[in-house]
Design a protein around this motif. Sequence first.
Motif, short mmCIF file in Angstrom:
data_model
loop_
_atom_site.label_atom_id
_atom_site.label_comp_id
_atom_site.label_asym_id
_atom_site.label_seq_id
_atom_site.Cartn_x
_atom_site.Cartn_y
_atom_site.Cartn_z
N ARG A 182 0.85 -1.19 0.00
CA ARG A 182 0.00 0.00 0.00
C ARG A 182 0.89 1.25 0.00
NH1 ARG A 182 -1.59 4.25 -0.36
NH2 ARG A 182 -3.23 5.37 0.77
N THR A 234 3.52 3.50 -4.46
CA THR A 234 3.28 4.93 -4.67
C THR A 234 4.60 5.70 -4.64
OG1 THR A 234 1.13 4.72 -3.60
CG2 THR A 234 2.03 6.94 -3.83
N TYR A 235 5.43 5.36 -3.72
CA TYR A 235 6.74 6.00 -3.60
C TYR A 235 7.61 5.69 -4.82
CZ TYR A 235 11.37 7.00 -1.63
OH TYR A 235 12.63 7.47 -1.42
N ILE A 240 6.68 5.12 -7.84
CA ILE A 240 6.20 5.89 -8.99
C ILE A 240 6.82 7.29 -8.97
CG2 ILE A 240 4.18 7.00 -10.02
CD1 ILE A 240 2.56 4.54 -9.20
N SER A 244 9.94 13.34 1.84
CA SER A 244 9.44 11.96 1.83
C SER A 244 10.00 11.12 2.97
CB SER A 244 9.78 11.29 0.50
OG SER A 244 11.18 11.23 0.31
N TYR A 250 -1.82 10.38 2.31
CA TYR A 250 -0.49 9.83 2.04
C TYR A 250 0.05 10.37 0.71
CZ TYR A 250 3.07 6.35 0.84
OH TYR A 250 4.24 5.73 0.47
N GLU A 251 -0.79 10.36 -0.32
CA GLU A 251 -0.38 10.88 -1.62
C GLU A 251 -0.15 12.40 -1.57
OE1 GLU A 251 -2.26 7.00 -2.17
OE2 GLU A 251 -2.90 8.82 -1.13
N THR A 261 3.32 14.34 -2.71
CA THR A 261 3.30 15.20 -3.90
C THR A 261 3.28 16.68 -3.58
OG1 THR A 261 0.88 15.09 -4.01
CG2 THR A 261 2.10 13.44 -5.27
N LEU A 263 -2.22 10.70 -8.51
CA LEU A 263 -1.26 9.68 -8.11
C LEU A 263 -1.97 8.46 -7.53
CD1 LEU A 263 1.66 8.74 -7.65
CD2 LEU A 263 1.62 9.97 -5.47
N GLN A 264 -2.97 8.70 -6.73
CA GLN A 264 -3.72 7.59 -6.14
C GLN A 264 -4.41 6.76 -7.21
OE1 GLN A 264 -7.54 8.02 -3.80
NE2 GLN A 264 -6.15 7.58 -2.10
N THR A 291 -1.71 4.72 -9.06
CA THR A 291 -1.24 3.60 -8.25
C THR A 291 -2.27 2.49 -8.19
OG1 THR A 291 0.05 5.14 -6.87
CG2 THR A 291 -0.34 2.94 -5.99
N ASN A 292 -3.53 2.86 -7.98
CA ASN A 292 -4.59 1.85 -7.91
C ASN A 292 -4.74 1.11 -9.23
OD1 ASN A 292 -5.10 2.58 -5.28
ND2 ASN A 292 -6.83 3.92 -5.78
#
Length: 409
Positions: free
Chosen positions: A116, A120-121, A123, A162, A335-336, A340, A386-387, A390-391
């Motif tokens: 999870r 994302t990181y 990317i 980050s 989180y995103e 960002t 971004l979310q 990622t999804n």
Amino acid sequence: MKSHRFQELDMMRGFAACWVVGVHFWYFNFLPPFFGYSHFFEYAKVVGPASTIAKFFPLPFNSVGNIVLDLVNIFFLLGYQGVHIFFILSGFGLAYSRILKPDESWINFIRKKFFRLYPTYWILLAVSFIIPRLRADLFYGYFDWWSFWRSWIILDKAIPFSWFMFPLIQFCLCFFWLFKYLQKLSIEQFLLTTFVIKVIYTFLVLILGFNNVFSPILGDLSYPGYLAISRLFEFCLGMAMAKVYASNPTLLINYLTKPVTIALAIFFEILGIMGCFTFSNAIKFFGVILPFGLSFYDAFIGFGIFVIIFNICRGLIKISYLITSFLTWISNISYELYLTQFIGLIVIPKFFTVVVRGEPSLLTATRAILLYVLIIEIGIVNAFLLQQLTNSIARRVRFAMGLFTSGLK
């Protein structure tokens, strides 16, 4: 076991994300030019990791504009405390999820939490690799490729701001042992043990950094933030709250809302802030600097700010549906948004004037607030995109793995 939705915690997560963006905007885009410095690193060399109470009041209280700007300054300067809220919420979320699913295999549990966070990181790391100017622009020309490659194994950060995810991923990887001790020890023993370990570790590392024994590699400005043990107490405080909440939600809520608890939280919040001041970290013993304040300040602030913001959010639920809905929605992309935010911090100074010399302070404060709102809006768009990306990638990977597994059978 039935899941209980804890709306106050959702609101706190959304508020913490916006608050953290605020302190980064204030530190990187506003304060340096306001005080006449060309960029943040020049300003940071003068201010240092610790300061005095005068830092909160840059202007005298002799006009409405000055008072407004000082109040805005206090709010944004304290935005770093949003990270403390994040760590406590992360500990709560992981422990509560595990308590609700005691029969799930540990490998599967950790795998879901780990993936999870990390994809994302990755990317954003790829974006940093393709467009290194994103990092260089924010850090005023500085771009270290060694730092970039170390960031793939969570030992450095190629994405600005980050660092938070490094200890968070480490907590996920060692969560099995932490949860084991949470079950084995009483709440008091668990919290006292983690507090002592955190303070001793942080104090020893800071002594080495403050006395120039080595050049710190575990965090910025001599603070060892990249390793999870420096934030152990806050994370475990969230775990302890989850244990209480799972057995008796009313008990935890009643404790957090008691006047005595609120008074104690304010007291620890003040002690924690004082721990950041220079006088708390410049104590010398036989020529050795002893940074006592920075060794414990975050543990005190973690408890204090959590209780304070929890009660504020609880009050907002009763009086403002709009704010409640907004903060709850933001929590879904918090989180995103954290990862960002640097994009908005790069864009704003390129297209807008942040500080104008000689103008009324009220106008400066107003402009700063409006630019902050604009950065939040930019961050929300980037976080949402971004979310979704990622999804989408995660769904495709799961689908491909499903086909591969079916083919093996």
